[in-house]
Design a protein around this motif. Structure first.
Motif: not given
Length: 231
Positions: A93-110
């Motif tokens: 699930t590491a961000p460096l692998l395809r299909g893994g998580g996103v590092a410092f990606g956007p989250k819902p915010r105002s």
């Protein structure tokens, strides 16, 4: 004293007087535009802040990505720690692998932001003053139709020579018949004087006010004692 950045000085010997156009395109008198709105100091900084705030407040802020803890993948180790000749690798699930998580990606915010009242007033008067100095302000005699008619509204625009790209019509109050008559005409926006904002003025090529709208606009944005000494 504190001064807003980017303020351009303008001085006028007398209040600006413009012709009132009839719906047939003729002259129906003259009217003096309120100086504190149409002959004010222009602040580029205030205009910038007002436009950025308006566009930011329209953002939904619902963009969202999954972190390595949220992606639906196996938690197993990718390959053994030693003996492969490859770099050490943990979960898939590491961000460096395809299909893994996103590092410092956007989250819902105002993205909501607010402006101070003096800055709002300065931005609004700056926008109107720029339009007036560019000869892009017209005053139209008050009119209304018996029933909604896009053809009739387009006829008023044509008769008065107002075909100039994006047009902002400012009326004294909300008139449902005029709203329905204008909403299908490309480039035409109709706003009551009490709700028109800086972004409406800035985004228009031509600002058209009805005769009563001039008085209502002056009353809604009347000058206060604090504004007299501003600058």
């Amino acid at each position: 004293r504190h001064r807003h950045q980017g303020v351009r000085e303008y001085r006028a010997d007398q209040m600006t007087s413009v012709d009132i156009l009839s719906i047939e395109g003729g002259k129906a008198g003259t009217v003096e535009l309120p100086a504190h709105l149409f002959d004010a100091k222009v602040s580029d900084y205030a205009l910038y802040r007002a436009v950025v705030a308006f566009e930011a407040n329209k953002r939904q802020g619902n963009a969202s990505t999954k972190t390595r803890a949220e992606v639906n993948r196996s938690g197993r180790k990718h390959h053994r720690q030693k003996g492969t000749g490859m770099a050490r690798r943990g979960t898939v699930t590491a961000p460096l692998l395809r299909g893994g998580g996103v590092a410092f990606g956007p989250k819902p915010r105002s993205y909501h932001t607010t402006l101070t009242k003096p800055l709002k007033r300065l931005a609004f008067s700056s926008a109107l003053s720029l339009k007036e100095r560019g000869k892009n302000v017209r005053v139209l005699d008050d009119f209304e139709f018996q029933e909604p008619s896009t053809k009739s509204f387009a006829g008023v625009i044509s008769a008065c020579g107002l075909e100039a790209g994006r047009i902002l019509f400012i009326t004294a109050q909300s008139v449902p018949v005029l709203v329905k008559s204008s909403r299908n005409i490309p480039g035409v926006t109709l706003r009551p004087a009490a709700t028109v904002c800086t972004y409406d003025v800035v985004s228009a090529d031509l600002v058209v006010l009805t005769r009563k709208a001039v008085d209502v606009l002056a009353e809604v944005h009347r000058r206060t004692a604090g504004e007299e000494s501003q600058g």
